[in-house]
Write a protein that holds these residues in place. Structure first.
Motif, PDB file in Angstrom:
ATOM      1  N   UNK A   1      -0.454   1.418  -6.855  1.00  0.00           N
ATOM      2  CA  UNK A   1      -0.769   0.998  -5.483  1.00  0.00           C
ATOM      3  C   UNK A   1       0.273   1.567  -4.535  1.00  0.00           C
ATOM      4  N   UNK A   2      -0.202   1.944  -3.367  1.00  0.00           N
ATOM      5  CA  UNK A   2       0.687   2.453  -2.319  1.00  0.00           C
ATOM      6  C   UNK A   2       0.518   1.529  -1.123  1.00  0.00           C
ATOM      7  N   UNK A   3       1.629   1.009  -0.607  1.00  0.00           N
ATOM      8  CA  UNK A   3       1.585   0.002   0.464  1.00  0.00           C
ATOM      9  C   UNK A   3       1.140   0.551   1.813  1.00  0.00           C
ATOM     10  N   UNK A   4       1.092  -0.349   2.804  1.00  0.00           N
ATOM     11  CA  UNK A   4       0.659   0.016   4.154  1.00  0.00           C
ATOM     12  C   UNK A   4       1.698   0.901   4.840  1.00  0.00           C
ATOM     13  N   UNK A   5       1.213   1.792   5.728  1.00  0.00           N
ATOM     14  CA  UNK A   5       2.089   2.635   6.558  1.00  0.00           C
ATOM     15  C   UNK A   5       3.134   3.403   5.735  1.00  0.00           C
ATOM     16  N   UNK A   6       2.781   3.721   4.503  1.00  0.00           N
ATOM     17  CA  UNK A   6       3.701   4.520   3.674  1.00  0.00           C
ATOM     18  C   UNK A   6       3.420   5.999   3.905  1.00  0.00           C
ATOM     19  N   UNK A   7       4.388   6.832   3.507  1.00  0.00           N
ATOM     20  CA  UNK A   7       4.179   8.286   3.631  1.00  0.00           C
ATOM     21  C   UNK A   7       4.682   8.967   2.360  1.00  0.00           C
ATOM     22  N   UNK A   8       3.799   9.708   1.683  1.00  0.00           N
ATOM     23  CA  UNK A   8       4.175  10.414   0.449  1.00  0.00           C
ATOM     24  C   UNK A   8       3.874  11.890   0.635  1.00  0.00           C
ATOM     25  N   UNK A   9       4.868  12.744   0.363  1.00  0.00           N
ATOM     26  CA  UNK A   9       4.653  14.181   0.550  1.00  0.00           C
ATOM     27  C   UNK A   9       5.559  15.004  -0.359  1.00  0.00           C
ATOM     28  N   UNK A  10       5.437  16.337  -0.249  1.00  0.00           N
ATOM     29  CA  UNK A  10       6.349  17.264  -0.928  1.00  0.00           C
ATOM     30  C   UNK A  10       6.396  17.078  -2.447  1.00  0.00           C
ATOM     31  N   UNK A  11       5.220  17.071  -3.087  1.00  0.00           N
ATOM     32  CA  UNK A  11       5.115  16.941  -4.547  1.00  0.00           C
ATOM     33  C   UNK A  11       5.657  15.601  -5.066  1.00  0.00           C
ATOM     34  N   UNK A  12       5.349  14.546  -4.363  1.00  0.00           N
ATOM     35  CA  UNK A  12       5.613  13.209  -4.904  1.00  0.00           C
ATOM     36  C   UNK A  12       4.634  12.976  -6.065  1.00  0.00           C
ATOM     37  N   UNK A  13       5.150  12.466  -7.180  1.00  0.00           N
ATOM     38  CA  UNK A  13       4.263  12.141  -8.313  1.00  0.00           C
ATOM     39  C   UNK A  13       4.557  10.722  -8.759  1.00  0.00           C
ATOM     40  N   UNK A  14       3.536   9.887  -8.710  1.00  0.00           N
ATOM     41  CA  UNK A  14       3.684   8.523  -9.216  1.00  0.00           C
ATOM     42  C   UNK A  14       3.035   8.462 -10.595  1.00  0.00           C
ATOM     43  N   UNK A  15       3.777   7.989 -11.584  1.00  0.00           N
ATOM     44  CA  UNK A  15       3.215   7.796 -12.917  1.00  0.00           C
ATOM     45  C   UNK A  15       2.211   6.650 -12.899  1.00  0.00           C
ATOM     46  N   UNK A  16       1.743   6.276 -14.065  1.00  0.00           N
ATOM     47  CA  UNK A  16       0.758   5.201 -14.175  1.00  0.00           C
ATOM     48  C   UNK A  16       1.353   3.871 -13.710  1.00  0.00           C
ATOM     49  N   UNK A  17       0.539   3.074 -12.979  1.00  0.00           N
ATOM     50  CA  UNK A  17       0.909   1.690 -12.642  1.00  0.00           C
ATOM     51  C   UNK A  17       2.252   1.610 -11.899  1.00  0.00           C
ATOM     52  N   UNK A  18       2.392   2.460 -10.870  1.00  0.00           N
ATOM     53  CA  UNK A  18       3.585   2.395 -10.011  1.00  0.00           C
ATOM     54  C   UNK A  18       3.183   1.669  -8.728  1.00  0.00           C
ATOM     55  N   UNK A  19       4.078   0.835  -8.218  1.00  0.00           N
ATOM     56  CA  UNK A  19       3.765   0.075  -6.998  1.00  0.00           C
ATOM     57  C   UNK A  19       4.790   0.390  -5.924  1.00  0.00           C
ATOM     58  N   UNK A  20       4.294   1.044  -4.866  1.00  0.00           N
ATOM     59  CA  UNK A  20       5.158   1.490  -3.774  1.00  0.00           C
ATOM     60  C   UNK A  20       4.971   0.524  -2.616  1.00  0.00           C
ATOM     61  N   UNK A  21       6.058   0.028  -2.070  1.00  0.00           N
ATOM     62  CA  UNK A  21       5.993  -1.001  -1.033  1.00  0.00           C
ATOM     63  C   UNK A  21       5.490  -0.482   0.310  1.00  0.00           C
TER      64      UNK A  21
END
Length: 361
Positions: free
Chosen positions: A314-334
């Motif tokens: 899950x990725x939280x509200x108003x978040x920003x992910x860029x530049x080859x960000x990789x989240x593995x399985x079941x990662x929770x970003x605030x």
């Protein structure tokens, strides 16, 4: 006909995704990488696929059992107890590949994504009457690769030049071969390279031919190339006027969305995005050049570009992910978290921003 897919090792370059599943089972354009190849092989009449593997064969086989039924194709494993390079696994699988018919068999590298013109390759192979055919692809920077020097008219391979410093040609080995059973007599059961040891000998006897691959080609074994490969794959769907691509005011460019995914109001998605089954994209989200895998939730007003979001994250509200960000399985970003190239291992919770590319354990 039979085929051998070289699955090989641990897929370290695609971690953290390969910490959850073996690399060939990582999703690409909403289905496991290896399934693209198995479907293409099945389509031209291959009846049995052998996976040359040295890592987690049980996981692979359990997973592929359902596809064996669905596709009506036999899938078996040939397990290495030590890494055998690119030719050793072919010798190891000898008994599975020889069926007495004298028919040639395919060998494919599992990282390669392309349009798989396998029927054309069979015709090419029968036409030249040699012992082996390889697929080659044109590249802009041949000095990074092993170059195949060939006769343009016949396709006969003259020699291989490893990472040439002066220009000798721009065609490289694309990792798709069609071999007569006699090639098996040339390969010893030991760690050995097909490119450096087996093919040069066949070429010296004027029995190796190369076919130039039409359409796109990419080795998607690392994140940057995975994202580029997705762009090329979606582009090829567009050229084929595929109905799989999504249309509507939400979408810009080529986008692939599983029918079970839910997309909220006011989103802008594309270009070059794949959204997997069961994903929930809340309102006001902006996605570009990224893969969103099965079961992911992206909350309101978040922006994701040039990134891969692993299963059930899950990725939280108003978040920003860029530049080859990789989240593995079941990662929770605030909420309101920024990630600039963060690589996050599975089952982590991230509450503060990742300001420079780094691995978060």
């Amino acid at each position: 006909m039979k085929a051998l897919i070289l699955v090989g090792g641990f897929g370290t370059r695609l971690r953290p995704l390969t910490l959850s599943v073996p690399k060939p089972l990582v999703d690409f354009a909403n289905k496991p990488m290896i399934l693209h190849q198995i479907e293409a092989l099945k389509a031209i009449g291959v009846t049995e696929v052998v996976l040359a593997i040295n890592y987690q064969p049980e996981v692979m086989l359990n997973f592929l059992k359902e596809f064996e039924k669905k596709l009506g194709i036999k899938i078996t494993c040939s397990q290495e107890t030590e890494p055998l390079g690119t030719a050793g696994p072919i010798a190891l699988a000898r008994d599975k590949l020889i069926d007495g018919s004298g028919e040639p068999f395919f060998v494919l590298n599992s990282d390669v994504i392309s349009e798989y013109p396998l029927k054309e390759m069979v015709n090419f192979h029968k036409g030249h009457g040699g012992e082996a055919s390889i697929m080659v692809t044109k590249v802009d920077e041949p000095s990074k690769y092993g170059v195949v020097v060939m006769e343009e008219t016949t396709g006969k391979v003259e020699k291989f030049v490893e990472k040439p410093q002066i220009f000798v040609g721009n065609k490289i080995n694309a990792g798709i071969y069609l071999l007569n059973p006699s090639v098996l007599n040339r390969i010893e059961l030991r760690p050995t390279s097909i490119e450096k040891e087996v093919f040069p000998k066949i070429a010296a006897e004027n029995k190796l031919y190369a076919m130039v691959l039409p359409g796109f080609w990419m080795d998607i074994g690392q994140p940057k190339d995975y994202i580029t490969g997705l762009r090329m794959y979606l582009e090829s769907l567009l050229k084929k006027s595929s109905t799989k691509l999504s249309t509507g005011s939400h979408f810009v460019g080529n986008v692939l969305v599983d029918e079970s995914a839910v997309i909220g109001d006011g989103c802008l998605i594309g270009p070059d995005v794949a959204i997997g089954p069961g994903c929930i994209i809340e309102s006001g989200v902006r996605l570009s050049r990224c893969t969103i895998m099965r079961g992911v939730r992206i909350k309101k007003h978040t922006c994701v570009s040039n990134s891969i979001i692993g299963w059930h994250s899950t990725v939280g509200k108003w978040a920003r992910l860029e530049n080859m960000t990789i989240l593995g399985e079941d990662v929770h970003l605030g909420d309101e978290v920024y990630s600039n190239g963060g690589v996050v291992l599975p089952h982590k919770e991230i509450k503060s921003s990742i300001l420079k590319p780094e691995i978060v354990m």
